[in-house]
Motif scaffolding. Structure first.
Motif, PDB file in Angstrom:
ATOM      1  N   ILE A  26     -37.763 -25.190 -29.153  1.00 30.56           N
ATOM      2  CA  ILE A  26     -38.477 -26.405 -28.754  1.00 30.56           C
ATOM      3  C   ILE A  26     -38.438 -27.481 -29.837  1.00 30.56           C
ATOM      4  N   THR A  27     -38.504 -27.079 -31.112  1.00 28.92           N
ATOM      5  CA  THR A  27     -38.549 -28.083 -32.196  1.00 28.92           C
ATOM      6  C   THR A  27     -37.445 -27.896 -33.246  1.00 28.92           C
TER       7      THR A  27
ATOM      8  N   PRO B 215     -33.351 -28.986 -31.739  1.00 34.28           N
ATOM      9  CA  PRO B 215     -33.966 -28.289 -30.595  1.00 34.28           C
ATOM     10  C   PRO B 215     -32.989 -28.348 -29.426  1.00 34.28           C
TER      11      PRO B 215
ATOM     12  N   HIS C 245     -33.312 -29.256 -26.408  1.00 30.24           N
ATOM     13  CA  HIS C 245     -33.349 -30.409 -25.505  1.00 30.24           C
ATOM     14  C   HIS C 245     -32.576 -31.593 -26.063  1.00 30.24           C
ATOM     15  N   ASP C 246     -32.069 -31.476 -27.300  1.00 32.53           N
ATOM     16  CA  ASP C 246     -31.163 -32.507 -27.834  1.00 32.53           C
ATOM     17  C   ASP C 246     -29.808 -32.448 -27.132  1.00 32.53           C
TER      18      ASP C 246
ATOM     19  N   HIS D  51     -43.289 -31.818 -37.768  1.00 29.15           N
ATOM     20  CA  HIS D  51     -44.428 -30.946 -37.488  1.00 29.15           C
ATOM     21  C   HIS D  51     -43.934 -29.548 -37.155  1.00 29.15           C
ATOM     22  N   PHE D  52     -43.927 -28.673 -38.151  1.00 31.74           N
ATOM     23  CA  PHE D  52     -43.497 -27.296 -37.925  1.00 31.74           C
ATOM     24  C   PHE D  52     -44.730 -26.400 -37.983  1.00 31.74           C
TER      25      PHE D  52
ATOM     26  N   THR E 281     -46.351 -28.899 -23.830  1.00 34.55           N
ATOM     27  CA  THR E 281     -45.600 -27.686 -24.199  1.00 34.55           C
ATOM     28  C   THR E 281     -44.356 -28.005 -25.011  1.00 34.55           C
ATOM     29  N   THR E 282     -43.979 -29.288 -25.097  1.00 34.73           N
ATOM     30  CA  THR E 282     -42.766 -29.659 -25.829  1.00 34.73           C
ATOM     31  C   THR E 282     -42.877 -31.107 -26.306  1.00 34.73           C
ATOM     32  N   PRO E 283     -42.264 -31.437 -27.453  1.00 31.53           N
ATOM     33  CA  PRO E 283     -42.237 -32.844 -27.876  1.00 31.53           C
ATOM     34  C   PRO E 283     -41.348 -33.691 -26.955  1.00 31.53           C
ATOM     35  N   HIS E 284     -40.458 -33.063 -26.239  1.00 35.53           N
ATOM     36  CA  HIS E 284     -39.655 -33.686 -25.186  1.00 35.53           C
ATOM     37  C   HIS E 284     -38.570 -34.643 -25.695  1.00 35.53           C
TER      38      HIS E 284
ATOM     39  N   PRO F 109     -35.887 -36.560 -28.489  1.00 35.58           N
ATOM     40  CA  PRO F 109     -35.077 -36.145 -29.645  1.00 35.58           C
ATOM     41  C   PRO F 109     -35.829 -36.421 -30.938  1.00 35.58           C
ATOM     42  N   PRO F 110     -35.944 -35.433 -31.819  1.00 34.97           N
ATOM     43  CA  PRO F 110     -36.767 -35.607 -33.014  1.00 34.97           C
ATOM     44  C   PRO F 110     -36.191 -36.650 -33.965  1.00 34.97           C
TER      45      PRO F 110
END
Lengths: 180, 239
Positions: free
Chosen positions: A89-90, A136, A138-139, B98-99, B121-124, B126-127
């Protein structure tokens, strides 16, 4: 006539298999689970390639080229793709190298670290190339649902399977959403 | 029981309020929960995180900075507002590093607790994966800016409670960041002390006391024991 079982594939990319261990923590509910699902490709069956599955559970993020290939294959073969755990997820723990240069990391681990002498950075065609950053999932692909946690609890897995087997959109109730 | 207190409505419920009270504080005191993040009772409202947004007479406003007034019609628990709050929390997770599994503030973190409350449930997105510094110069406290959500609680505490003004925000937009009042930019070169109020208001995990780690076991941490909603209503004296 009983409804056909859901075909479920699972994999661990840049993960620690902790999410798979937590799935097994549903304990005696495993016997109920096998009434609902049939495992396709998964570390649990040792089958490597998913084919025409209903659900794909992805543990771990993307840290190398092989992770990306596996993820694309799962996305192609699974109707519902689920990001399982903090790393999927992250990026999770592996993504904490994102602030560092990959070459610096490799040199530090294999060449210049304390106690190292005459080392080499492994280079073999068997070894997948590392990505510059850990991502993650979703990327890279569309993700249908996420089960957060490090790992998601056994109860979260069970709630997910109960919902999906009943044809409901999975929804984690109170106390089942954790980020750690 | 009779009352001459004036009221406004929140999702159709009558909410009594005292003069000067915000919509958020009045709602909490009446036992109705509106999710919030940068607000802290006892501190001047800031209105920066936008998690507590409500709709007042058709206009979107932060409930922590909106004064309660007789006859207001406020909407809060409606689908589009809840979806927007969820998205704001996702933005905050996306923007920083944020880990949670390796963060010492995990379990005591209000950002996390708001995420649980809203079902995130997810940041959704792209970080951003920004590169942010860790200030380990101070003998008592680490400053890990990877988790800073720019809520200015430490800024407010340092200026208004400690009377030191050690912290401020600098830059705009994506470059906005927390700075300290020392030419060197190091916390050790400021008048900051671990006893300051500013050291204890961070809703996430920027301020980490040195010489200890993960003292509270899983299951006994703040939001393990009591979800944000329950804690906030109890503090506000609601039902």
């Amino acid at each position: 006539m009983p409804s056909p079982k859901l075909r479920v594939a699972t994999t661990s990319l840049a993960g620690c298999f902790g999410c798979h261990m937590s799935l097994l923590d549903i304990d005696e509910r495993l016997s109920s689970l096998v009434e609902l699902v049939e495992f396709d490709a998964s570390p649990l069956t040792d089958l490597k390639t998913p084919v025409a599955c209903d659900v794909g559970l992805i543990e771990g993020g993307l840290c190398n080229a092989e992770n990306v290939r596996t993820l694309l294959l799962f996305r192609r073969e699974c109707k519902v793709l689920v990001a399982v755990g903090a790393c999927a997820i992250t990026g999770g723990l592996p993504a904490q190298r994102n602030a560092l240069d990959v070459r610096d990391c490799l040199e530090s681990v294999y060449l210049t670290g304390v106690g190292l002498e005459g080392g080499t950075i492994p280079r073999d065609r068997e070894l997948p190339l590392l990505l510059e950053k850990v991502h993650p999932i979703h990327d890279v692909v569309n993700v249908d649902y996420s089960l957060p946690g490090c790992p998601p609890s056994a109860d979260a897995f069970w709630a997910f399977f109960e919902d999906i087997a009943a044809g409901r959109a999975p929804r984690l109730g109170h106390g089942l959403i954790r980020y750690d | 029981m009779t009352t001459d207190r004036r009221t406004f409505t929140l999702d159709g419920h009558d909410i009594p309020f005292d003069e000067g009270q915000s919509v958020l504080d009045a709602a909490l005191a009446a036992g109705l929960f509106i999710p919030f993040l940068c607000h802290k009772p006892g501190y001047e409202a800031h209105g920066s995180c936008r998690v507590c947004m409500v709709r007042v007479g058709g206009r979107w406003q932060a409930s922590c900075t909106t004064p309660a007034a007789a006859g207001l019609e406020v909407e809060s628990t409606v689908e589009d507002l809840v979806a927007m709050r969820r998205e704001i929390v996702q933005f905050l997770f996306t923007e920083g590093n944020h880990f949670c599994p390796s963060c010492e503030a995990s379990g005591n973190c209000t950002l996390q607790a708001v995420g649980y409350e809203l079902g995130v449930t997810t940041p959704h997105y792209p970080p951003f994966s920004p590169t942010r510094p860790l200030d380990a110069s101070h003998p008592e406290m680490l400053l890990d800016l990877n988790r800073c959500i720019l809520c200015e609680l430490c800024v407010r505490a340092s200026a208004n409670v400690d009377k030191k003004s050690v912290f401020a925000l600098s830059g705009r937009g994506p470059t906005k960041h927390l700075v300290v009042s020392a030419e060197s930019g190091r916390l050790a070169d400021t008048s900051f002390s671990a006893d300051d109020a500013a050291a204890h208001v961070c809703p996430v995990g920027v301020f980490l006391p040195r010489g200890q780690g993960f003292r509270t076991p899983l299951g006994a941490r703040k939001f393990d024991v009591e979800p944000l909603r329950v804690a906030a209503l109890r503090r506000a004296g609601g039902t």
